[in-house]
Every structure is written in C-alpha cells, then in structure tokens.
Design a protein around this motif. Structure first.
Motif, PDB file in Angstrom:
ATOM      1  N   ASP A 100       0.446   8.964  16.081  1.00  0.00           N
ATOM      2  CA  ASP A 100      -0.401   7.773  16.209  1.00  0.00           C
ATOM      3  C   ASP A 100      -1.589   8.155  17.083  1.00  0.00           C
ATOM      4  O   ASP A 100      -1.805   9.342  17.355  1.00  0.00           O
ATOM      5  CB  ASP A 100       0.403   6.565  16.744  1.00  0.00           C
ATOM      6  CG  ASP A 100       1.035   6.816  18.100  1.00  0.00           C
ATOM      7  OD1 ASP A 100       0.484   7.620  18.869  1.00  0.00           O
ATOM      8  OD2 ASP A 100       2.084   6.212  18.389  1.00  0.00           O
ATOM      9  N   THR A 113       0.838  -1.200   0.000  1.00  0.00           N
ATOM     10  CA  THR A 113       0.000   0.000   0.000  1.00  0.00           C
ATOM     11  C   THR A 113       0.872   1.248   0.000  1.00  0.00           C
ATOM     12  O   THR A 113       0.702   2.145  -0.825  1.00  0.00           O
ATOM     13  CB  THR A 113      -0.940  -0.021   1.220  1.00  0.00           C
ATOM     14  OG1 THR A 113      -1.757  -1.175   1.093  1.00  0.00           O
ATOM     15  CG2 THR A 113      -1.815   1.211   1.283  1.00  0.00           C
ATOM     16  N   GLY A 147      -0.659   8.697  11.494  1.00  0.00           N
ATOM     17  CA  GLY A 147      -0.830   7.238  11.556  1.00  0.00           C
ATOM     18  C   GLY A 147       0.527   6.585  11.423  1.00  0.00           C
ATOM     19  O   GLY A 147       1.309   6.959  10.549  1.00  0.00           O
ATOM     20  N   ALA A 172      -2.606   8.618   7.056  1.00  0.00           N
ATOM     21  CA  ALA A 172      -2.508   7.155   6.987  1.00  0.00           C
ATOM     22  C   ALA A 172      -3.132   6.533   8.231  1.00  0.00           C
ATOM     23  O   ALA A 172      -2.630   5.541   8.757  1.00  0.00           O
ATOM     24  CB  ALA A 172      -1.045   6.724   6.837  1.00  0.00           C
ATOM     25  N   GLY A 205       1.002   2.962  11.545  1.00  0.00           N
ATOM     26  CA  GLY A 205       0.789   1.521  11.438  1.00  0.00           C
ATOM     27  C   GLY A 205       1.418   1.033  10.142  1.00  0.00           C
ATOM     28  O   GLY A 205       2.452   1.557   9.703  1.00  0.00           O
ATOM     29  N   ASN A 206       0.775   0.053   9.508  1.00  0.00           N
ATOM     30  CA  ASN A 206       1.327  -0.520   8.278  1.00  0.00           C
ATOM     31  C   ASN A 206       1.529   0.551   7.207  1.00  0.00           C
ATOM     32  O   ASN A 206       2.628   0.731   6.691  1.00  0.00           O
ATOM     33  CB  ASN A 206       0.395  -1.630   7.777  1.00  0.00           C
ATOM     34  CG  ASN A 206       0.838  -2.204   6.453  1.00  0.00           C
ATOM     35  OD1 ASN A 206       0.601  -1.617   5.415  1.00  0.00           O
ATOM     36  ND2 ASN A 206       1.525  -3.336   6.478  1.00  0.00           N
ATOM     37  N   ALA A 216      -4.710   6.568   3.754  1.00  0.00           N
ATOM     38  CA  ALA A 216      -5.909   6.081   4.462  1.00  0.00           C
ATOM     39  C   ALA A 216      -7.110   6.115   3.516  1.00  0.00           C
ATOM     40  O   ALA A 216      -7.099   6.827   2.512  1.00  0.00           O
ATOM     41  CB  ALA A 216      -6.188   6.962   5.670  1.00  0.00           C
TER      42      ALA A 216
HETATM   43  P1  NAD Z   1      -2.928   0.068  11.196  1.00  0.00           P
HETATM   44  O1  NAD Z   1      -3.926  -0.420  12.175  1.00  0.00           O
HETATM   45  O2  NAD Z   1      -1.701  -0.722  10.918  1.00  0.00           O
HETATM   46  O3  NAD Z   1      -2.425   1.528  11.661  1.00  0.00           O
HETATM   47  C1  NAD Z   1      -3.272   2.580  11.983  1.00  0.00           C
HETATM   48  C2  NAD Z   1      -2.451   3.670  12.655  1.00  0.00           C
HETATM   49  O4  NAD Z   1      -3.275   4.814  12.850  1.00  0.00           O
HETATM   50  C3  NAD Z   1      -1.910   3.290  14.038  1.00  0.00           C
HETATM   51  O5  NAD Z   1      -0.594   3.745  14.143  1.00  0.00           O
HETATM   52  C4  NAD Z   1      -2.800   4.077  14.996  1.00  0.00           C
HETATM   53  O6  NAD Z   1      -2.143   4.412  16.194  1.00  0.00           O
HETATM   54  C5  NAD Z   1      -3.056   5.312  14.151  1.00  0.00           C
HETATM   55  N1  NAD Z   1      -4.196   6.087  14.592  1.00  0.00           N
HETATM   56  C6  NAD Z   1      -5.402   5.651  15.034  1.00  0.00           C
HETATM   57  N2  NAD Z   1      -6.142   6.712  15.392  1.00  0.00           N
HETATM   58  C7  NAD Z   1      -5.396   7.810  15.160  1.00  0.00           C
HETATM   59  C8  NAD Z   1      -5.605   9.205  15.332  1.00  0.00           C
HETATM   60  N3  NAD Z   1      -6.743   9.665  15.808  1.00  0.00           N
HETATM   61  N4  NAD Z   1      -4.589  10.042  14.974  1.00  0.00           N
HETATM   62  C9  NAD Z   1      -3.432   9.586  14.516  1.00  0.00           C
HETATM   63  N5  NAD Z   1      -3.180   8.286  14.327  1.00  0.00           N
HETATM   64  C10 NAD Z   1      -4.151   7.427  14.665  1.00  0.00           C
HETATM   65  O7  NAD Z   1      -3.741   0.373   9.860  1.00  0.00           O
HETATM   66  P2  NAD Z   1      -3.205   0.499   8.373  1.00  0.00           P
HETATM   67  O8  NAD Z   1      -3.298  -0.805   7.698  1.00  0.00           O
HETATM   68  O9  NAD Z   1      -1.926   1.260   8.354  1.00  0.00           O
HETATM   69  O10 NAD Z   1      -4.375   1.394   7.755  1.00  0.00           O
HETATM   70  C11 NAD Z   1      -4.381   2.821   7.881  1.00  0.00           C
HETATM   71  C12 NAD Z   1      -5.298   3.393   6.833  1.00  0.00           C
HETATM   72  O11 NAD Z   1      -4.850   2.979   5.550  1.00  0.00           O
HETATM   73  C13 NAD Z   1      -6.764   2.930   6.930  1.00  0.00           C
HETATM   74  O12 NAD Z   1      -7.596   3.978   6.502  1.00  0.00           O
HETATM   75  C14 NAD Z   1      -6.833   1.799   5.938  1.00  0.00           C
HETATM   76  O13 NAD Z   1      -8.147   1.598   5.446  1.00  0.00           O
HETATM   77  C15 NAD Z   1      -5.918   2.338   4.865  1.00  0.00           C
HETATM   78  N6  NAD Z   1      -5.442   1.296   3.959  1.00  0.00           N
HETATM   79  C16 NAD Z   1      -4.574   0.331   4.394  1.00  0.00           C
HETATM   80  C17 NAD Z   1      -4.173  -0.658   3.516  1.00  0.00           C
HETATM   81  C18 NAD Z   1      -3.187  -1.714   3.921  1.00  0.00           C
HETATM   82  O14 NAD Z   1      -2.818  -2.506   3.049  1.00  0.00           O
HETATM   83  N7  NAD Z   1      -2.724  -1.750   5.146  1.00  0.00           N
HETATM   84  C19 NAD Z   1      -4.662  -0.664   2.194  1.00  0.00           C
HETATM   85  C20 NAD Z   1      -5.531   0.340   1.776  1.00  0.00           C
HETATM   86  C21 NAD Z   1      -5.912   1.318   2.682  1.00  0.00           C
END
Ligand code: NAD
Length: 417
Positions: free
Chosen positions: A244, A192, A220, A295, A222-223, A318
C-alpha cells in the motif's frame, strides 16, 4: 533507453487513438473526429463554507463520443482536476465501454477540491452545487456519472437526489455507484476486481499457467487490490507480495488476503504483518511472480523499473499504471499485458447493470450480476486476444482497436462519417 516523454494524459490518449487509427487503416479525418470530445462543459460552483465564506470551485464534464449510446464515466474530486485530465479520462471511457461492448460512449467529470480538508456538509454542498451546474447536460438517456477518485456512494446519493429534485421525480438511473437502498447494484464493490480475475483466468489459459500452481504480486490494497488478492487466492493462486502507500510485504509461503486486510484495518497498513519481509511500495512490481496486478496509481511501471519486471502476465486493475515508453519494453519482453481498458472494465460493466436495473425497476441477485459480468469479460478478452494475434499488435493497441472499430462502425451506420 527511451525516457518518459510527456505524461499529459490528453496527449497520451490522442497518440493512442492515432496508433489505433493506423492499425485499422482509418482515414485521417475520422481519426481527427475521435481525437476530440464532442462536448465539454466548464462550470464554477459557489459554495458557502462552514465559516460563512463563499468559495468558488471549478468543475468540468466532458462527453467524448455518444455514437454507441449515452456517455458514461465517473466524477473525480481532487485538487489537481483540470479540463485536459477530464477530457482524456472521458476518451479512455469511450475505449473502455467499447472493449466490453456495452452501449455507452465515454464521459468524465470532476471538481477541483480537497475533500480531505472539507467537512461532510461542505462536500455535500459541493456535490449538490456541481449537479445544479451541470444537470441539463446529463441524464439517464444522455450522460450517466459514477464515482471516481474521492467520490463514493454517499456522494452519488446526494447527486441523484439533487437531480431528482430538479426534474421533479426520482431519477435513479442518472448516476451509478449508489447505495444499494437507492438503486445500487449488488456485486458492485467487487466488480472491478472480479472483472480483472475473469480476464486473468483467460490469460492463464493462453499462457498455459495453472492458477493452482501460480504466484501473484499486487500493488495497492484498496478496493481493487484487496478484492483481486482475495479472488485470486480463492482460485488457488499463492499471493506472495502486496503493498500500500506505506510499503509492502513479502512471504514465500503466501499470504491470506482476509487476514492481511484485518491487519491493515487495525494498524493502517499491510506493513508489519507477522512473518513477512518488509519491502517498498513499488517492489511488488518487480518481484518474480507469474501474475502482477498493479492496483494503485498511474505511472508506476516506467523506464526506470520495467526491465526488472519478471511477471509472465500483468493485469492492470489500476488506470494507466504503465507509461507509454515502458509499454513498448513490456511488449518486446513478451509479457502478456491485460490493459486497463480491458482488465478493469468490470466496474463500468456492473455500473451498466445498475443503470439497466434502475431503468426497469427490477433488481438482480449478486449471482445474476456476476454471471452476466463473466460472459461480458470473457467475450471481451477473446475479441482483444484475437485482434492481437490477427493484426500482430500489442494487447493495448488491440483493445483500443476492438473498441474504436465498434465506435467507427456505429458512426458510419448513423451517417456521421
Ligand atoms: P482505493 O483508494 O480503494 O485504493 C488504493 C490503494 O492504493 C490503497 O491501498 C493505497 O494505500 C494504495 N496506494 C496508494 N499509493 C500507493 C503507492 N505509491 N504504492 C502502493 N500502493 C499505493 O482505490 P481503488 O478503487 O482500489 O482504485 C485503485 C486503482 O484502480 C485506481 O487506478 C483506479 O482508477 C482503478 N480502478 C478502480 C475501480 C473501482 O471500481 N474501484 C474501477 C476501475 C479502475
């Protein structure tokens, strides 16, 4: 100032499809077809919990449009899962697959459950129960699920196993996001963010930004957020702020993403990382920088803070981080937005590669995966940017138009409209 109106995702996506229909001059009846999923299944899943009681979970699967190929989209495990949300997410998946031109339509699924308060055994039984309820509705040639919020490779492995048992043979291609040993693809964990970076590089070219002199802020960690930070850093971009859910950090000198990740793994948050200024979770959105990468969650850039956004480019890793009302203001401010259906489509693209590898039983190196991803993302950026310039429309509408045009052309060729 226009306030946020409705945040019902189904209404939002229907409105987006209507505005794309206007741009493409589509007949009203064709737009009406696109405004509804082709099929939606609602199921109840009785599961024996660890305490011996049977609990009934509600699950859904929506298939929006399969003109271009089988439907594809994740499965969400979250207490708020409902049919409207699942339908809307399946429609966004049609748009996402169409932008990058992969041979899929949009699908999505979910089970209303609170995994944070469930044992691994209970999660496994819900996962297998969901597949028992929907297996005739999905399949490698029909509809291919994947992970989404609170589902992961282990859950995909259980679901693939359950489907394979029901069919009587190993059907790796029924689901993507699996562990590597069970047919997962190399490169999926960073796919992603890598896709986001390929589009940022193209965006920087059109804006004349030299990445080696640029700054970035990321909401954000995370991943999507961590890999975006790391890959931008590798491109020479100075990462000045990340956040985060517990808060954020700012450093004028720049952050080393791997060291910040290690600190977060040890302490549970990026907050408190040495030699940084503590800021709020949302402050990353309004810090002066060249590249802003939301993100984390949906509805973060709103009418409340959009006027404070100072970035030159916003790359939406995101899903749905910008509200429709804030979107209009971003377009007026002349900020280049790389909309979610383009900027985070790297995930579904590598899921597509996983399915291709499963279908022919031959597995690619990570290098092959990333090279193919780059080609697809660069072409997608060009198609969207050309549409944006040619029709003088914002990038989000342009991305929708590129996508819907492909779907409508396929529907015409098939004689559906
Ligand atoms: P994840 O759970 O790995 O990470 C989410 C991160 O967001 C964490 O670090 C969390 O602490 C942080 N977070 C939560 N609330 C927050 C806030 N209020 N302010 C700041 N940070 C905050 O999730 P991910 O997989 O990284 O996904 C993040 C976004 O990316 C989502 O919208 C998801 O739909 C989108 N996305 C992810 C993928 C993927 O392959 N991982 C693909 C398409 C879209």
């Amino acid at each position: 100032m226009e306030k946020e109106l409705t945040l019902n995702p189904f209404k939002i996506v229907q409105e987006q499809i209507e505005s794309v229909g206007e741009v493409l001059n589509l007949p009203k009846d064709v737009v009406e077809v696109l405004k509804w999923p082709k099929r939606v299944l609602s199921v109840s899943i009785p599961v024996k919990m660890d305490n011996g009681e049977i609990k009934v979970f509600l699950g859904f699967r929506s298939q929006h449009n399969d003109a271009l190929g089988p439907t594809k989209g994740g499965i969400r495990f979250h207490p708020d899962v409902n049919m409207d949300e699942v339908m809307a997410l399946s429609m966004w998946m049609t748009l996402k697959c169409g932008v990058v031109g992969i041979p899929y339509g949009g699908g999505k699924g979910g089970v209303a459950c609170d995994v944070k308060n469930m044992s691994q055994g209970e999660i496994e039984r819900v996962s297998r129960g969901y597949i028992d309820a929907i297996w005739q509705f999905i399949g490698p040639e029909k509809d291919i699920p994947a992970p989404d919020v609170y589902t992961n490779p282990q859950i995909m492995a259980w679901m693939m196993d359950e489907y394979s048992k029901l069919r009587g043979f190993n059907a790796f291609g029924v689901i993507t996001g699996k562990p590597i040993l069970l047919g997962g693809s190399l490169g999926r964990n960073m796919a992603t963010a890598m896709g986001t970076i390929y589009t940022i590089r193209e965006g920087a070219k059109v804006l004349g930004i030299n990445l080696k002199e640029a700054t970035a802020s990321i909401q954000g960690y995370g991943n999507a957020g961590y890999f975006a930070a790391k890959l931008l850093y590798d491109d020479g971009v100075k990462i000045i702020a990340v956040s985060d859910s517990k808060g954020g950090i700012y450093s004028e000198e720049g952050l080393d993403p791997d060291k910040v990740l290690k600190y977060k793994q040890e302490t549970g948050s990026v907050v408190g990382y040495p030699n940084t200024k503590t800021i709020g979770s949302k402050d990353t959105l309004t810090i002066p920088c060249d590249i802003l990468v939301p993100a984390a969650l949906e509805n973060q850039i709103t009418t409340e803070n959009v006027n404070e956004v100072k970035a030159k480019m916003i790359a939406e890793a995101a899903n749905g981080p910008t509200t429709p009302e804030a979107d209009k203001i971003i377009a007026e401010k002349g900020i280049l937005i790389l909309p979610d259906i383009l900027a985070n489509a790297g995930g579904v693209t590598v899921s597509y590669f996983e399915w291709v590898q499963n279908n022919y039983g031959y597995y690619w190196s990570e290098e092959e995966v990333l090279q193919s991803l780059e080609r697809i993302m660069v072409n997608a950026f060009k198609s969207v940017y050309d549409m944006h310039k040619e029709k003088k429309i914002d990038m989000r509408t342009a991305a929708g138009a590129v996508s819907i045009k492909r779907v409508v052309d396929a529907m015409k060729l098939r004689g559906w409209i």
